[in-house]
Design a protein around this motif. Sequence first.
Motif, PDB file in Angstrom:
ATOM      1  N   ARG A   1     120.422 -17.776  69.282  1.00 29.68           N
ATOM      2  CA  ARG A   1     120.963 -17.618  70.476  1.00 29.68           C
ATOM      3  C   ARG A   1     121.984 -18.776  70.838  1.00 29.68           C
ATOM      4  NH1 ARG A   1     115.470 -18.417  73.058  1.00 29.68           N
ATOM      5  NH2 ARG A   1     114.631 -17.423  71.271  1.00 29.68           N
ATOM      6  N   PRO A   2     122.848 -18.788  71.742  1.00 29.02           N
ATOM      7  CA  PRO A   2     123.947 -19.641  72.091  1.00 29.02           C
ATOM      8  C   PRO A   2     123.149 -21.233  72.002  1.00 29.02           C
ATOM      9  CG  PRO A   2     124.264 -18.126  73.605  1.00 29.02           C
ATOM     10  CD  PRO A   2     122.875 -17.800  72.798  1.00 29.02           C
ATOM     11  N   GLY A   3     123.736 -22.105  71.325  1.00 27.56           N
ATOM     12  CA  GLY A   3     123.128 -23.357  71.185  1.00 27.56           C
ATOM     13  C   GLY A   3     122.438 -23.458  69.805  1.00 27.56           C
TER      14      GLY A   3
END
Length: 93
Positions: free
Chosen positions: A72-74
């Motif tokens: 996921r983003p991050g």
Amino acid sequence: VRGSGTGFLVGDGRHVVTNAHVVGDAEVVHVQAAGGVHSGEVVARDEDLDLAIVRLGRSIGEPLPFAPEAARPGTLVFACGYGVLSASGDDAK
């Protein structure tokens, strides 16, 4: 013909993922790991993707773990391969 390259263990520790250009047309290759030199059979090769899989006679170590779920983003991730242009100026694959 002698050459060298890198790869990583996957699955049961008997399979090495490497580049197709590393194994070339060879059917049998020798893999050097911490435990010594091991013979392996090239069981898959895709020159368009520049990937190859070598099967060894026995497990030689812990395989590289893959994420159990999608990133996921991050999320910290690592990519294997080479950049858009090689140091020699060859076109990207």
